[in-house]
Motif scaffolding. Structure first.
Motif, PDB file in Angstrom:
ATOM      1  N   VAL A 135       5.906  -9.706  11.865  1.00  0.00           N
ATOM      2  CA  VAL A 135       5.001  -8.650  11.408  1.00  0.00           C
ATOM      3  C   VAL A 135       5.451  -8.246  10.009  1.00  0.00           C
ATOM      4  CG1 VAL A 135       4.233  -6.271  11.796  1.00  0.00           C
ATOM      5  CG2 VAL A 135       4.578  -7.818  13.751  1.00  0.00           C
ATOM      6  N   VAL A 136       4.508  -8.213   9.077  1.00  0.00           N
ATOM      7  CA  VAL A 136       4.789  -7.817   7.697  1.00  0.00           C
ATOM      8  C   VAL A 136       4.005  -6.539   7.426  1.00  0.00           C
ATOM      9  CG1 VAL A 136       4.682  -8.517   5.270  1.00  0.00           C
ATOM     10  CG2 VAL A 136       5.075 -10.233   7.050  1.00  0.00           C
ATOM     11  N   GLU A 137       4.691  -5.517   6.900  1.00  0.00           N
ATOM     12  CA  GLU A 137       4.056  -4.232   6.656  1.00  0.00           C
ATOM     13  C   GLU A 137       4.157  -3.843   5.192  1.00  0.00           C
ATOM     14  OE1 GLU A 137       4.816  -1.098   9.741  1.00  0.00           O
ATOM     15  OE2 GLU A 137       6.406  -2.491  10.321  1.00  0.00           O
ATOM     16  N   GLY A 138       3.253  -2.969   4.773  1.00  0.00           N
ATOM     17  CA  GLY A 138       3.328  -2.392   3.430  1.00  0.00           C
ATOM     18  C   GLY A 138       2.805  -3.324   2.357  1.00  0.00           C
ATOM     19  N   ASP A 139       3.386  -3.203   1.157  1.00  0.00           N
ATOM     20  CA  ASP A 139       2.916  -3.967   0.000  1.00  0.00           C
ATOM     21  C   ASP A 139       2.990  -5.477   0.205  1.00  0.00           C
ATOM     22  OD1 ASP A 139       2.415  -1.598  -1.300  1.00  0.00           O
ATOM     23  OD2 ASP A 139       4.318  -1.599  -2.389  1.00  0.00           O
ATOM     24  N   GLU A 140       3.967  -5.949   0.962  1.00  0.00           N
ATOM     25  CA  GLU A 140       4.122  -7.392   1.186  1.00  0.00           C
ATOM     26  C   GLU A 140       3.059  -7.937   2.134  1.00  0.00           C
ATOM     27  OE1 GLU A 140       6.980  -5.303   1.926  1.00  0.00           O
ATOM     28  OE2 GLU A 140       7.414  -5.411  -0.210  1.00  0.00           O
ATOM     29  N   ALA A 141       2.315  -7.045   2.780  1.00  0.00           N
ATOM     30  CA  ALA A 141       1.333  -7.468   3.786  1.00  0.00           C
ATOM     31  C   ALA A 141      -0.037  -7.783   3.190  1.00  0.00           C
ATOM     32  CB  ALA A 141       1.195  -6.387   4.859  1.00  0.00           C
ATOM     33  N   ALA A 142      -0.191  -7.664   1.896  1.00  0.00           N
ATOM     34  CA  ALA A 142      -1.491  -7.952   1.280  1.00  0.00           C
ATOM     35  C   ALA A 142      -1.889  -9.393   1.588  1.00  0.00           C
ATOM     36  CB  ALA A 142      -1.425  -7.728  -0.221  1.00  0.00           C
ATOM     37  N   MET A 143      -3.159  -9.581   1.926  1.00  0.00           N
ATOM     38  CA  MET A 143      -3.647 -10.898   2.324  1.00  0.00           C
ATOM     39  C   MET A 143      -4.987 -11.129   1.649  1.00  0.00           C
ATOM     40  SD  MET A 143      -2.833 -13.320   4.526  1.00  0.00           S
ATOM     41  CE  MET A 143      -3.491 -14.650   5.465  1.00  0.00           C
ATOM     42  N   PRO A 144      -5.172 -12.280   1.030  1.00  0.00           N
ATOM     43  CA  PRO A 144      -6.498 -12.565   0.448  1.00  0.00           C
ATOM     44  C   PRO A 144      -7.564 -12.496   1.527  1.00  0.00           C
ATOM     45  CG  PRO A 144      -4.892 -14.227  -0.207  1.00  0.00           C
ATOM     46  CD  PRO A 144      -4.223 -13.367   0.837  1.00  0.00           C
ATOM     47  N   GLY A 145      -8.670 -11.897   1.203  1.00  0.00           N
ATOM     48  CA  GLY A 145      -9.761 -11.809   2.160  1.00  0.00           C
ATOM     49  C   GLY A 145      -9.688 -10.629   3.104  1.00  0.00           C
ATOM     50  N   GLN A 146      -8.642  -9.810   2.981  1.00  0.00           N
ATOM     51  CA  GLN A 146      -8.584  -8.661   3.889  1.00  0.00           C
ATOM     52  C   GLN A 146      -9.680  -7.672   3.534  1.00  0.00           C
ATOM     53  OE1 GLN A 146      -4.602  -7.215   3.298  1.00  0.00           O
ATOM     54  NE2 GLN A 146      -5.275  -5.473   2.102  1.00  0.00           N
ATOM     55  N   MET A 147     -10.161  -6.992   4.524  1.00  0.00           N
ATOM     56  CA  MET A 147     -11.277  -6.070   4.356  1.00  0.00           C
ATOM     57  C   MET A 147     -10.762  -4.654   4.549  1.00  0.00           C
ATOM     58  SD  MET A 147     -14.744  -6.243   6.570  1.00  0.00           S
ATOM     59  CE  MET A 147     -16.063  -5.092   6.382  1.00  0.00           C
ATOM     60  N   MET A 148     -11.067  -3.778   3.603  1.00  0.00           N
ATOM     61  CA  MET A 148     -10.686  -2.379   3.725  1.00  0.00           C
ATOM     62  C   MET A 148     -11.928  -1.533   3.447  1.00  0.00           C
ATOM     63  SD  MET A 148      -7.638  -0.255   1.822  1.00  0.00           S
ATOM     64  CE  MET A 148      -6.359  -1.237   2.582  1.00  0.00           C
ATOM     65  N   ILE A 149     -12.151  -0.537   4.273  1.00  0.00           N
ATOM     66  CA  ILE A 149     -13.291   0.354   4.079  1.00  0.00           C
ATOM     67  C   ILE A 149     -12.775   1.669   3.505  1.00  0.00           C
ATOM     68  CG2 ILE A 149     -15.112   1.667   5.231  1.00  0.00           C
ATOM     69  CD1 ILE A 149     -15.469  -0.667   7.132  1.00  0.00           C
ATOM     70  N   LEU A 150     -13.378   2.082   2.397  1.00  0.00           N
ATOM     71  CA  LEU A 150     -12.972   3.301   1.704  1.00  0.00           C
ATOM     72  C   LEU A 150     -14.120   4.308   1.721  1.00  0.00           C
ATOM     73  CD1 LEU A 150     -11.412   1.457  -1.336  1.00  0.00           C
ATOM     74  CD2 LEU A 150     -10.126   2.631   0.451  1.00  0.00           C
ATOM     75  N   PRO A 151     -14.132   5.211   2.708  1.00  0.00           N
ATOM     76  CA  PRO A 151     -15.189   6.227   2.734  1.00  0.00           C
ATOM     77  C   PRO A 151     -15.074   7.152   1.517  1.00  0.00           C
ATOM     78  CG  PRO A 151     -14.008   6.139   4.821  1.00  0.00           C
ATOM     79  CD  PRO A 151     -13.240   5.311   3.848  1.00  0.00           C
ATOM     80  N   ASP A 152     -16.169   7.765   1.152  1.00  0.00           N
ATOM     81  CA  ASP A 152     -16.159   8.757   0.074  1.00  0.00           C
ATOM     82  C   ASP A 152     -15.840  10.102   0.716  1.00  0.00           C
ATOM     83  OD1 ASP A 152     -16.448  10.366  -2.109  1.00  0.00           O
ATOM     84  OD2 ASP A 152     -18.553   9.898  -2.462  1.00  0.00           O
ATOM     85  N   TRP A 153     -14.529  10.347   0.931  1.00  0.00           N
ATOM     86  CA  TRP A 153     -14.119  11.549   1.626  1.00  0.00           C
ATOM     87  C   TRP A 153     -14.514  12.823   0.881  1.00  0.00           C
ATOM     88  CZ3 TRP A 153     -10.214   7.623   2.774  1.00  0.00           C
ATOM     89  CH2 TRP A 153     -10.174   7.280   4.127  1.00  0.00           C
ATOM     90  N   SER A 154     -14.845  12.741  -0.386  1.00  0.00           N
ATOM     91  CA  SER A 154     -15.280  13.935  -1.117  1.00  0.00           C
ATOM     92  C   SER A 154     -16.609  14.443  -0.563  1.00  0.00           C
ATOM     93  CB  SER A 154     -15.402  13.655  -2.616  1.00  0.00           C
ATOM     94  OG  SER A 154     -16.398  12.688  -2.855  1.00  0.00           O
ATOM     95  N   GLU A 155     -17.394  13.566   0.095  1.00  0.00           N
ATOM     96  CA  GLU A 155     -18.649  13.988   0.720  1.00  0.00           C
ATOM     97  C   GLU A 155     -18.381  14.986   1.843  1.00  0.00           C
ATOM     98  OE1 GLU A 155     -21.373  11.098   2.196  1.00  0.00           O
ATOM     99  OE2 GLU A 155     -21.083   9.793   0.472  1.00  0.00           O
ATOM    100  N   GLU A 156     -17.265  14.800   2.532  1.00  0.00           N
ATOM    101  CA  GLU A 156     -16.928  15.672   3.654  1.00  0.00           C
ATOM    102  C   GLU A 156     -16.734  17.107   3.180  1.00  0.00           C
ATOM    103  OE1 GLU A 156     -14.313  15.064   7.581  1.00  0.00           O
ATOM    104  OE2 GLU A 156     -13.254  14.658   5.716  1.00  0.00           O
ATOM    105  N   VAL A 157     -16.190  17.278   2.001  1.00  0.00           N
ATOM    106  CA  VAL A 157     -15.933  18.598   1.453  1.00  0.00           C
ATOM    107  C   VAL A 157     -17.240  19.336   1.179  1.00  0.00           C
ATOM    108  CG1 VAL A 157     -14.878  19.832  -0.475  1.00  0.00           C
ATOM    109  CG2 VAL A 157     -13.761  17.813   0.469  1.00  0.00           C
ATOM    110  N   ARG A 158     -18.274  18.605   0.785  1.00  0.00           N
ATOM    111  CA  ARG A 158     -19.558  19.209   0.429  1.00  0.00           C
ATOM    112  C   ARG A 158     -20.342  19.694   1.648  1.00  0.00           C
ATOM    113  NH1 ARG A 158     -21.849  14.603  -3.273  1.00  0.00           N
ATOM    114  NH2 ARG A 158     -19.953  13.525  -2.775  1.00  0.00           N
ATOM    115  N   HIS A 159     -20.057  19.203   2.819  1.00  0.00           N
ATOM    116  CA  HIS A 159     -20.850  19.588   3.998  1.00  0.00           C
ATOM    117  C   HIS A 159     -20.410  20.924   4.543  1.00  0.00           C
ATOM    118  CE1 HIS A 159     -22.035  15.451   3.679  1.00  0.00           C
ATOM    119  NE2 HIS A 159     -22.999  15.695   4.526  1.00  0.00           N
TER     120      HIS A 159
END
Length: 159
Positions: A135-159
């Motif tokens: 198991v590789v964790e942290g910065d060394e765990a980067a893998m080509p093709g990995q998928m990360m979802i980044l929500p726009d958490w600033s939207e939560e503040v507006r509600h």
């Protein structure tokens, strides 16, 4: 100054909770991979109420975009503080045609640094998963093709 210390401490606590959760998700993802021979892309929302998985069985880029948008909306609506994507990544060396496969958990954390975990795996002659690597964790765990979802958490503040 005191507010900065409190904010920093809160972010560190969230990041620690996320790391602990991801470490608990990994054996479940491994078991799924062993049983199914693959792992469908799955988003896991980290909320105060618990973890909410959302399977993303897309067939093309249009479906993928729609599902990612859905996950982002759900993250905001459920007040998720992190989103972990569980996927199988496959990298083919163009020189040798050798294939490397890994189970990848890539997590975006609200207000914190992303966190990744990878675990390489091998298949036997029948294409069944036969063994896992370290198991590789942290910065060394980067893998080509990995998928990360980044929500726009600033939207939560507006509600």
């Amino acid at each position: 100054m005191n507010e900065e210390i409190t904010m920093s401490t809160s972010i560190m606590a969230v990041e620690a909770a996320v790391v602990e959760s991801v470490r608990k998700i990994l054996p479940i993802a491994r078991a799924t991979l062993l049983q199914q021979g693959t792992h469908l892309p799955t988003a896991i929302l980290h909320t105060l109420e618990g973890l909410f998985p959302i399977v993303l069985p897309f067939k093309d880029d249009e479906q993928k975009r729609a599902l990612v948008a859905y996950v982002k909306r759900q993250a905001i609506e459920r007040h998720a503080f992190a989103v972990t994507m569980v996927t199988c990544a496959r990298v083919v060396d163009s020189r040798t045609n050798e294939e490397e496969e890994a189970l990848v958990l890539a997590t975006s954390v609200q207000g914190g640094a992303p966190y990744s975990v990878t675990q390489r795996f091998w298949r036997d002659d029948d294409r069944s998963v036969s063994r896992f690597g370290e198991v590789v964790e942290g910065d060394e765990a980067a893998m080509p093709g990995q998928m990360m979802i980044l929500p726009d958490w600033s939207e939560e503040v507006r509600h």
